[in-house]
Scaffold this motif. Structure first.
Motif, mmCIF file in Angstrom:
data_model
loop_
_atom_site.group_PDB
_atom_site.id
_atom_site.type_symbol
_atom_site.label_atom_id
_atom_site.label_comp_id
_atom_site.label_asym_id
_atom_site.label_seq_id
_atom_site.Cartn_x
_atom_site.Cartn_y
_atom_site.Cartn_z
ATOM 1 N N PRO A 15 14.610 13.949 -2.945
ATOM 2 C CA PRO A 15 16.270 13.766 -2.586
ATOM 3 C C PRO A 15 16.992 15.172 -2.796
ATOM 4 N N GLY A 16 16.284 15.843 -3.867
ATOM 5 C CA GLY A 16 17.080 16.803 -4.250
ATOM 6 C C GLY A 16 17.262 18.034 -3.353
ATOM 7 N N VAL A 17 16.471 18.374 -2.351
ATOM 8 C CA VAL A 17 16.400 19.296 -1.504
ATOM 9 C C VAL A 17 17.239 18.916 -0.393
ATOM 10 N N GLN A 18 17.570 17.628 0.012
ATOM 11 C CA GLN A 18 18.144 17.356 1.567
ATOM 12 C C GLN A 18 19.523 17.830 1.591
ATOM 13 N N ARG A 19 20.431 17.684 0.395
ATOM 14 C CA ARG A 19 21.731 18.067 0.590
ATOM 15 C C ARG A 19 21.919 19.555 1.124
ATOM 16 N N TRP A 20 21.486 20.428 0.399
ATOM 17 C CA TRP A 20 21.698 21.717 0.874
ATOM 18 C C TRP A 20 20.870 22.417 2.035
ATOM 19 N N LEU A 21 19.678 21.773 2.367
ATOM 20 C CA LEU A 21 18.993 21.914 3.471
ATOM 21 C C LEU A 21 19.899 21.774 4.584
ATOM 22 N N LYS A 22 20.849 20.578 4.630
ATOM 23 C CA LYS A 22 21.683 19.885 5.614
ATOM 24 C C LYS A 22 22.583 20.731 5.742
ATOM 25 N N PHE A 23 23.358 21.186 4.744
ATOM 26 C CA PHE A 23 24.462 21.886 4.854
ATOM 27 C C PHE A 23 24.187 23.402 5.404
ATOM 28 N N ALA A 24 23.160 23.815 4.966
ATOM 29 C CA ALA A 24 22.628 25.166 5.539
ATOM 30 C C ALA A 24 22.525 24.927 7.275
ATOM 31 N N LYS A 25 22.024 23.937 7.529
ATOM 32 C CA LYS A 25 21.699 23.663 9.148
ATOM 33 C C LYS A 25 23.006 23.826 9.818
ATOM 34 N N TYR A 26 24.216 23.381 9.197
ATOM 35 C CA TYR A 26 25.188 23.209 9.948
ATOM 36 C C TYR A 26 26.355 24.256 9.572
ATOM 37 N N LEU A 27 26.140 24.993 8.576
ATOM 38 C CA LEU A 27 27.252 25.918 8.241
ATOM 39 C C LEU A 27 27.421 26.919 9.398
ATOM 40 N N PRO A 28 26.431 27.344 9.821
ATOM 41 C CA PRO A 28 26.562 28.404 10.977
ATOM 42 C C PRO A 28 27.487 27.843 12.229
ATOM 43 N N SER A 29 27.580 26.490 12.346
ATOM 44 C CA SER A 29 28.305 26.263 13.452
ATOM 45 C C SER A 29 29.976 26.177 13.164
ATOM 46 N N PHE A 30 30.146 26.441 11.594
ATOM 47 C CA PHE A 30 31.496 26.642 11.231
ATOM 48 C C PHE A 30 31.659 28.179 10.876
ATOM 49 N N GLY A 31 30.913 28.975 11.060
ATOM 50 C CA GLY A 31 31.229 30.328 10.968
ATOM 51 C C GLY A 31 30.731 30.989 9.709
ATOM 52 N N TYR A 32 29.564 30.412 8.904
ATOM 53 C CA TYR A 32 29.282 30.856 7.623
ATOM 54 C C TYR A 32 27.709 30.803 7.917
ATOM 55 N N GLN A 33 27.007 32.186 7.465
ATOM 56 C CA GLN A 33 25.533 32.140 7.363
ATOM 57 C C GLN A 33 25.336 32.058 6.038
ATOM 58 N N PRO A 34 24.386 31.048 5.816
ATOM 59 C CA PRO A 34 23.718 30.638 4.332
ATOM 60 C C PRO A 34 22.753 31.821 3.756
ATOM 61 N N VAL A 35 23.261 32.067 2.850
ATOM 62 C CA VAL A 35 22.173 33.032 2.093
ATOM 63 C C VAL A 35 21.349 32.326 0.834
ATOM 64 N N ILE A 36 20.190 31.823 1.290
ATOM 65 C CA ILE A 36 19.693 30.813 -0.042
ATOM 66 C C ILE A 36 18.851 31.367 -1.028
ATOM 67 N N TYR A 37 19.220 31.312 -2.167
ATOM 68 C CA TYR A 37 18.469 31.979 -3.378
ATOM 69 C C TYR A 37 17.894 31.131 -3.987
ATOM 70 N N THR A 38 16.411 31.125 -4.081
ATOM 71 C CA THR A 38 15.740 30.026 -4.629
ATOM 72 C C THR A 38 14.238 30.597 -5.191
ATOM 73 N N PRO A 39 13.728 29.814 -6.231
ATOM 74 C CA PRO A 39 12.368 30.489 -6.724
ATOM 75 C C PRO A 39 11.267 30.629 -5.698
ATOM 76 N N GLU A 40 10.471 31.618 -5.900
ATOM 77 C CA GLU A 40 9.368 31.526 -4.868
ATOM 78 C C GLU A 40 8.199 30.847 -5.530
ATOM 79 N N ASN A 41 8.058 30.546 -6.628
ATOM 80 C CA ASN A 41 6.893 29.838 -7.035
ATOM 81 C C ASN A 41 7.322 28.677 -8.058
#
Length: 435
Positions: A23-49
């Motif tokens: 469940p921890g991943v779903q919230r911002w995965l979905k926000f990031a999916k729809y933010l461009p529709s409202f004028g924002y481009q998500p820049v996701i910073y996350t660990p690579e490993n």
């Protein structure tokens, strides 16, 4: 939607990101999916490993093509737990050991070290290198807004430092509470560690420009600590096509997701055991289905109440299959820990349960926030841990409707919990930052 070049960039710092599952991943995965529709481009910073306890590689396909993904390495102390064995290391990372009532000495020692040497959490070592990297990144790319989401609450420490060094507008998103969350007391904290957690929590809440929480109770608790603006944006459901799904023939009661030790609803097992003895038709039709990770204590209780013969333990499945299982179930079971501290917890699966249009039976603490949502949306029934007879009555009513072929719910106001509608609320919050 605006052209990509016209979208305003917003930096989102999150530990959980695909291929992480759960469940921890779903919230911002979905926000990031729809933010461009409202004028924002998500820049996701996350660990690579990152040392994710659960993987769901199918979620990689759900990452918006408009996202910019930035990754740097992280060093996590959970890798040291491999000394306990690979299985113990993974379960400690996922939270199963710390919430188990049965711990050996080595597990207790590792938990004590995690609680007292890594404050606020085991990802605190990623704070300094992340700040060093992001200071240059945000300046180079003209980013003026950063959102941090926790837990792990170390992510907020990154945002706080960036706010100080780069004069960014900082929004702190709390998917769960900090010091009042149920498992906090399980970390075997010393007095010093408790004080440090409280200090960090207070500092973050008072330095953030805006705060987002997922429940009314968390908002109320935080308002005792800070005067900063707090917005409730719950989790939600996405409109996802999974094809035609046939209902189970049996009277299945399905629990989808992790089923940990102190969510063990003995009152529910007892109610089921009694119904199977009292009602032959119920016994013949009933089936309990567990989809996701299940602790040994839960399985032991099922055997204790002689329910193992009618239980199917499916195990962990990917998110798409979880959605299918929700739609197949006759009844969906939702359990929260019986504690005042969990009143604020609204399980993320609730909203997908609601969208599945199957009746929900929810058992949890008195005045739980998610009880109110279920009642308002007419998506199921709720009961407390001491209400065995009420639980039996609810189950019998569901079973009667199942026999008549009319078992269904007719939800109201579900549109307000769609991921796109919730992202609209987030976008409006972003727009107010300069007001």
């Amino acid at each position: 939607m605006q052209a990509i070049k016209d979208l305003k960039k917003v930096l989102i710092i999150t530990y959980y990101w695909p291929p992480a599952g759960g469940p921890g991943v779903q919230r911002w995965l979905k926000f990031a999916k729809y933010l461009p529709s409202f004028g924002y481009q998500p820049v996701i910073y996350t660990p690579e490993n990152a040392n994710y306890p659960i993987l769901d590689k199918q979620l990689i396909d759900e990452v918006s093509e408009h996202c910019i993904i930035v990754k740097t390495p992280i060093r996590e102390p959970y890798r040291l737990a491999n000394l306990l064995g690979a299985k113990k290391a993974k379960t400690m990372s996922s939270g199963i050991i710390k919430l188990s009532r049965k711990q050996n000495f080595a597990e207790k020692l590792m938990l004590w070290i995690r609680g007292n040497f890594f404050i606020p959490d085991a990802r605190v070592g990623w704070v300094k290198p992340s700040v060093n990297f992001l200071v240059n990144y945000v300046q180079k790319h003209n980013i003026d807004t950063v959102i941090t989401t926790g837990p792990p609450h170390s992510m907020h420490l990154i945002g706080m430092k960036l706010q100080e060094l780069c004069n960014l507008h900082w929004i702190a998103d709390f998917r769960d509470p900090w010091t009042t969350i149920g498992y906090h007391k399980e970390l075997k904290l010393t007095a010093f560690a408790i004080k440090k957690h409280l200090e960090l929590e207070r500092t973050v809440l008072n330095k953030a420009d805006q705060i987002i929480v997922t429940s009314k109770t968390t908002k109320s608790d935080f308002q005792k600590i800070t005067q900063k603006p707090i917005k409730v944006i719950t989790n939600g459901y996405d409109v996802e096509y999974v094809g035609k799904v046939e209902l189970d023939d049996a009277f299945t009661i399905s629990h989808i997701g992790s089923f940990l030790s102190n969510r063990n609803p003995r009152v529910f097992w007892k109610a089921l055991a009694e119904l199977r003895k009292e009602n032959k038709a119920f016994k013949a039709a009933f089936q309990l289905k567990l989809v996701g990770r299940v602790s040994n204590e839960i399985l032991d209780a099922i055997r204790e109440f002689d329910l193992d013969s009618c239980t199917i333990n499916v195990g962990y499945v990917d998110h798409k299959q979880a959605l299918i299982e929700q739609r197949k179930a006759q009844v969906l079971l939702l359990i929260e820990i019986d504690s005042e501290e969990t009143r604020a917890i609204i399980p993320g699966k609730l909203f997908e349960y609601m969208a599945a249009e199957r009746p929900i039976l929810a058992i949890g603490p008195e005045q739980a926030d998610f009880f109110e949502i279920i009642k308002e949306t007419n998506t199921g029934k709720v009961a407390l841990y001491d209400q065995k007879e009420e639980i039996k009555e609810i189950l019998l009513n569901f079973f009667k409707s199942y026999q008549e072929g009319t078992l269904k719910v007719y939800g109201m106001g579900l549109q307000y919990y769609s991921r796109k509608k919730l992202t609209e609320s987030l976008a409006k919050l972003l727009e107010t930052k300069n007001v």
